[in-house]
Design an enzyme around this catalytic site. Structure first.
Site, PDB file in Angstrom:
ATOM      1  N   GLU A 105       0.835  -1.198   0.000  1.00 48.63           N
ATOM      2  CA  GLU A 105       0.000   0.000   0.000  1.00 48.63           C
ATOM      3  C   GLU A 105       0.869   1.247   0.000  1.00 48.63           C
ATOM      4  OE1 GLU A 105      -2.541  -0.730   3.397  1.00 48.63           O
ATOM      5  OE2 GLU A 105      -3.962  -1.820   2.153  1.00 48.63           O
ATOM      6  N   CYS A 118       3.470   8.639   0.835  1.00 42.18           N
ATOM      7  CA  CYS A 118       4.028   7.728   1.833  1.00 42.18           C
ATOM      8  C   CYS A 118       4.171   6.371   1.133  1.00 42.18           C
ATOM      9  CB  CYS A 118       3.090   7.648   3.036  1.00 42.18           C
ATOM     10  SG  CYS A 118       3.631   6.465   4.260  1.00 42.18           S
ATOM     11  N   CYS A 125       6.813  -6.915   6.909  1.00 43.66           N
ATOM     12  CA  CYS A 125       7.980  -6.372   7.615  1.00 43.66           C
ATOM     13  C   CYS A 125       8.578  -7.447   8.512  1.00 43.66           C
ATOM     14  CB  CYS A 125       7.575  -5.162   8.450  1.00 43.66           C
ATOM     15  SG  CYS A 125       9.003  -4.309   9.169  1.00 43.66           S
ATOM     16  N   CYS A 129       7.120  -4.517  15.546  1.00 41.57           N
ATOM     17  CA  CYS A 129       6.636  -3.446  16.413  1.00 41.57           C
ATOM     18  C   CYS A 129       5.195  -3.772  16.839  1.00 41.57           C
ATOM     19  CB  CYS A 129       6.697  -2.109  15.697  1.00 41.57           C
ATOM     20  SG  CYS A 129       8.361  -1.730  15.118  1.00 41.57           S
ATOM     21  N   CYS A 132       1.982  -1.938  15.328  1.00 45.68           N
ATOM     22  CA  CYS A 132       1.936  -1.691  13.875  1.00 45.68           C
ATOM     23  C   CYS A 132       1.202  -2.813  13.142  1.00 45.68           C
ATOM     24  CB  CYS A 132       3.367  -1.564  13.355  1.00 45.68           C
ATOM     25  SG  CYS A 132       3.460  -1.504  11.561  1.00 45.68           S
ATOM     26  N   GLU A 177      10.602  -1.905   6.672  1.00 45.80           N
ATOM     27  CA  GLU A 177      11.705  -1.108   7.219  1.00 45.80           C
ATOM     28  C   GLU A 177      12.635  -0.777   6.047  1.00 45.80           C
ATOM     29  OE1 GLU A 177      13.203   0.451  10.031  1.00 45.80           O
ATOM     30  OE2 GLU A 177      14.565   0.814   8.368  1.00 45.80           O
ATOM     31  N   SER A 208      12.324   7.095   6.768  1.00 43.73           N
ATOM     32  CA  SER A 208      11.979   6.915   8.177  1.00 43.73           C
ATOM     33  C   SER A 208      12.314   5.483   8.593  1.00 43.73           C
ATOM     34  CB  SER A 208      10.487   7.184   8.363  1.00 43.73           C
ATOM     35  OG  SER A 208      10.127   6.942   9.693  1.00 43.73           O
ATOM     36  N   HIS A 233       9.670   6.592  19.749  1.00 42.77           N
ATOM     37  CA  HIS A 233       8.556   6.164  20.622  1.00 42.77           C
ATOM     38  C   HIS A 233       8.916   5.961  22.093  1.00 42.77           C
ATOM     39  CE1 HIS A 233       6.471   6.028  16.943  1.00 42.77           C
ATOM     40  NE2 HIS A 233       6.968   4.880  16.528  1.00 42.77           N
ATOM     41  N   CYS A 350      -0.841   6.383   9.816  1.00 38.74           N
ATOM     42  CA  CYS A 350       0.415   5.801  10.275  1.00 38.74           C
ATOM     43  C   CYS A 350       0.174   4.512  11.059  1.00 38.74           C
ATOM     44  CB  CYS A 350       1.136   6.778  11.195  1.00 38.74           C
ATOM     45  SG  CYS A 350       2.091   7.931  10.283  1.00 38.74           S
TER      46      CYS A 350
HETATM   47  S1  SF4 Z   1       6.565   0.210  12.434  1.00 39.86           S
HETATM   48 FE1  SF4 Z   1       7.797   0.019  10.565  1.00 39.86          FE
HETATM   49  S2  SF4 Z   1       9.532  -1.248  11.220  1.00 39.86           S
HETATM   50 FE2  SF4 Z   1       7.967  -1.527  12.795  1.00 39.86          FE
HETATM   51  S3  SF4 Z   1       6.817  -3.354  12.115  1.00 39.86           S
HETATM   52 FE3  SF4 Z   1       5.760  -1.550  11.286  1.00 39.86          FE
HETATM   53  S4  SF4 Z   1       6.572  -1.328   9.218  1.00 39.86           S
HETATM   54 FE4  SF4 Z   1       8.001  -2.640  10.353  1.00 39.86          FE
END
Ligand code: SF4
Length: 357
Positions: A105, A118, A125, A129, A132, A177, A208, A233, A350
């Protein structure tokens, strides 16, 4: 709404080569080996990148024979915007189909003065995190440079179509990432900034990262010209490890050292992206730890509104807590911006990108 013409090719079944994996020099060599003039390679390169040609047929400054010869040897892989959603606030989310059928996306965020893309760098990933949505997908593969580039072209087209202006900024803050796909990221940015690509200024591009120290140092050694943002964070190891488990392997002391090195080499200040969650990092000691971390290298802080994901136990802190952060940071002369999230109604905000569309 369909406003692009796409060709989906499955290279697995084809012996033809992916022409967009060729550098300009390799294309020039190809033509010389075929008994043609080397400058034909430049012409094809321009069609592929500057004009985003989707077929050899449209390359009208080449003879029919040359176009046929290209068609016999190569394919042009392109992404396809499989689904486009528009938020009530004007944000647009694209579900982008890659040539092997996988989906990522990307998001267009319009404001009064800017249009920001973005962009995703991986399918899923490999990091975990806890807050996320992308982390739920696990990493399937890295995106190729052309797949990263094409997301930007698609958003630039949408920006011109819906907002009558070209794209102004790019943030690599979509799925994945970016520094875990370092080589392809750099190749894509080279094309985005090259005059024979999109010709965008690197100062309008922000990468980022969740904070991979070794790769931040590599960016500094490679003397990149784009900006760096770090999803911080928390500036307290125990807290950060709980929400971003890889912090156990890349603790804040390593991150700090890498960021100091980045600033020494590039002179470019760092942006810290920071979400404040109820019961996690909402105490004064958390804000004070952030101040201490910010003092290691010139930096500013973006406090971002959090968008809950389905199964998450994370909740946005109250506005008064965000104000407490602002006060503590400003008292220490650290620039802070509190950012509202965009595109929440279409899961484009986000941390929400997870191919739900
Ligand atoms: S915040 Fe970024 S680095 Fe962390 S799991 Fe989500 S996509 Fe991956």
């Amino acid at each position: 709404m369909i406003f692009y013409k796409y060709i989906i090719i499955t290279p697995m079944k084809s012996a033809k080569k992916d022409i967009r994996a060729f550098t300009r020099e390799q294309l020039r060599d190809f033509f010389v080996n075929q008994g043609e003039k080397a400058f034909r390679g430049n012409q094809v390169y321009e069609w592929l990148w500057k004009k985003s040609a989707h077929s050899f047929e449209v390359m009208t400054n080449l003879s029919k024979e040359i176009r046929q010869m290209l068609d016999d040897n190569f394919v042009i892989n392109h992404i396809k915007v499989d689904r486009m959603q528009r938020s009530i606030d004007g944000t647009i989310k694209n579900a982008v189909q890659l040539h092997d059928g996988l989906i990522v996306e990307s998001v267009l965020i319009p404001t009064e003065k800017r249009t920001t893309a973005c962009v995703s760098s991986q399918v899923g990933c490999s990091l975990d995190c806890k807050f996320c949505a992308t982390a739920r997908l696990k990493r399937m593969r890295n995106l190729n440079p052309d797949e990263i580039y094409d997301q930007v072209v698609a958003i630039d087209n949408e920006s011109r179509l819906y907002y009558n202006r070209p794209l102004t900024n790019i943030v690599f803050m979509g799925m994945g990432e970016p520094l875990m796909n370092y080589n392809n990221l750099i190749k894509a940015i080279d094309k985005i900034t090259a005059p024979e690509g999109l010709g965008m200024s690197p100062r309008r591009i922000t990468v980022s990262t969740s904070g991979v120290p070794k790769m931040i140092k590599k960016l500094a050694d490679d003397k990149v010209k784009f900006k760096l943002a770090v999803s911080l964070h928390s500036a307290i190891d125990e807290v950060r490890t709980k929400i971003m488990p890889f912090n156990e392997h890349f603790p804040l002391s390593d991150l700090r050292e890498a960021l100091q090195y980045w600033y020494q080499c590039t002179g470019s200040r760092i942006t810290y992206e920071y979400v404040v969650w109820k019961g996690i990092n909402d105490q004064k000691k958390d804000a004070e730890a952030l101040v201490r971390f910010c003092k290691f290298a010139p930096s500013k802080v973006n406090i971002i509104e959090y968008n809950p994901i389905d199964d998450g136990g994370f909740h946005q802190a109250e506005p008064a807590i965000l104000e407490m952060y602002r006060e503590v940071l400003e008292k220490n002369n650290i620039t802070v911006t509190i950012r509202r999230s965009r595109g929440k109604d279409i899961d484009a905000a986000c941390g929400q990108l997870a191919n739900k569309s």
